[in-house]
Write a protein that holds these residues in place. Structure first.
Motif, short mmCIF file in Angstrom:
data_model
loop_
_atom_site.label_atom_id
_atom_site.label_comp_id
_atom_site.label_asym_id
_atom_site.label_seq_id
_atom_site.Cartn_x
_atom_site.Cartn_y
_atom_site.Cartn_z
N PHE A 13 24.92 -72.25 -58.50
CA PHE A 13 24.33 -73.58 -58.33
C PHE A 13 22.80 -73.55 -58.37
O PHE A 13 22.15 -74.45 -57.85
CB PHE A 13 24.78 -74.20 -57.01
N SER A 14 22.24 -72.55 -59.01
CA SER A 14 20.77 -72.46 -59.07
C SER A 14 20.21 -73.53 -60.01
O SER A 14 20.89 -74.04 -60.91
CB SER A 14 20.34 -71.08 -59.55
N LEU A 47 17.88 -76.66 -65.96
CA LEU A 47 17.05 -76.14 -67.04
C LEU A 47 17.86 -75.79 -68.29
O LEU A 47 17.52 -76.23 -69.40
CB LEU A 47 16.25 -74.93 -66.57
N ALA A 48 18.89 -75.00 -68.14
CA ALA A 48 19.66 -74.52 -69.29
C ALA A 48 20.32 -75.66 -70.08
O ALA A 48 20.18 -75.71 -71.31
CB ALA A 48 20.68 -73.50 -68.84
N PRO A 49 21.02 -76.60 -69.44
CA PRO A 49 21.60 -77.70 -70.22
C PRO A 49 20.55 -78.58 -70.89
O PRO A 49 20.76 -79.07 -72.00
CB PRO A 49 22.40 -78.50 -69.20
N THR A 50 19.40 -78.74 -70.24
CA THR A 50 18.32 -79.52 -70.85
C THR A 50 17.81 -78.83 -72.11
O THR A 50 17.58 -79.49 -73.13
CB THR A 50 17.17 -79.71 -69.84
N LEU A 51 17.65 -77.52 -72.06
CA LEU A 51 17.21 -76.79 -73.25
C LEU A 51 18.23 -76.89 -74.38
O LEU A 51 17.86 -77.01 -75.55
CB LEU A 51 16.95 -75.32 -72.91
N ILE A 87 21.75 -68.51 -72.86
CA ILE A 87 21.43 -67.27 -72.16
C ILE A 87 21.10 -67.55 -70.69
O ILE A 87 21.53 -66.83 -69.79
CB ILE A 87 20.28 -66.53 -72.87
N LEU A 88 20.35 -68.64 -70.46
CA LEU A 88 20.00 -68.99 -69.07
C LEU A 88 21.22 -69.45 -68.27
O LEU A 88 21.24 -69.34 -67.05
CB LEU A 88 18.93 -70.08 -69.06
N MET A 89 22.24 -69.98 -68.94
CA MET A 89 23.46 -70.41 -68.25
C MET A 89 24.36 -69.24 -67.87
O MET A 89 25.21 -69.37 -67.00
CB MET A 89 24.27 -71.36 -69.15
N ALA A 90 24.20 -68.12 -68.51
CA ALA A 90 25.11 -66.99 -68.32
C ALA A 90 24.94 -66.36 -66.94
O ALA A 90 23.88 -66.43 -66.32
CB ALA A 90 24.86 -65.93 -69.39
#
Length: 88
Positions: free
Chosen positions: A54-55, A61-65, A36-39
């Protein structure tokens, strides 16, 4: 006779225990939150560049989660719910 008894014993058991399923749901929640955060962050117009892709949230954060969620899933699968705690 022995085969019938073995089948009766195996019908009532689940592969995973309650603890395994809890960890699996936690892992799935981490993975879902990561995706959801990657979207988003794209632009409707292909001629306009949007810097928001590029945030820090989408790059770090998103890939780490998602990776943490997959690690929790592996742990949930390998966890032995029948392991008894030894008293000292």
């Amino acid at each position: 006779m022995g085969e019938k008894k073995r089948k009766e014993d195996s019908k009532n058991e689940f592969i995973f225990g309650k603890k395994n399923y809890k960890f699996m749901l936690i892992g799935l929640a981490f993975i879902a939150i990561g995706f959801i955060l990657m979207a988003g962050g794209g632009s409707d117009d292909p001629n306009v560049f949007d810097e928001s892709i590029f945030s820090w949230r989408r790059i770090r954060l998103a890939p780490t989660l998602v990776l943490i969620g997959f690690a929790i899933e592996v742990y949930a699968i390998l966890l032995n719910p029948n392991k008894e705690k030894k008293s000292k």
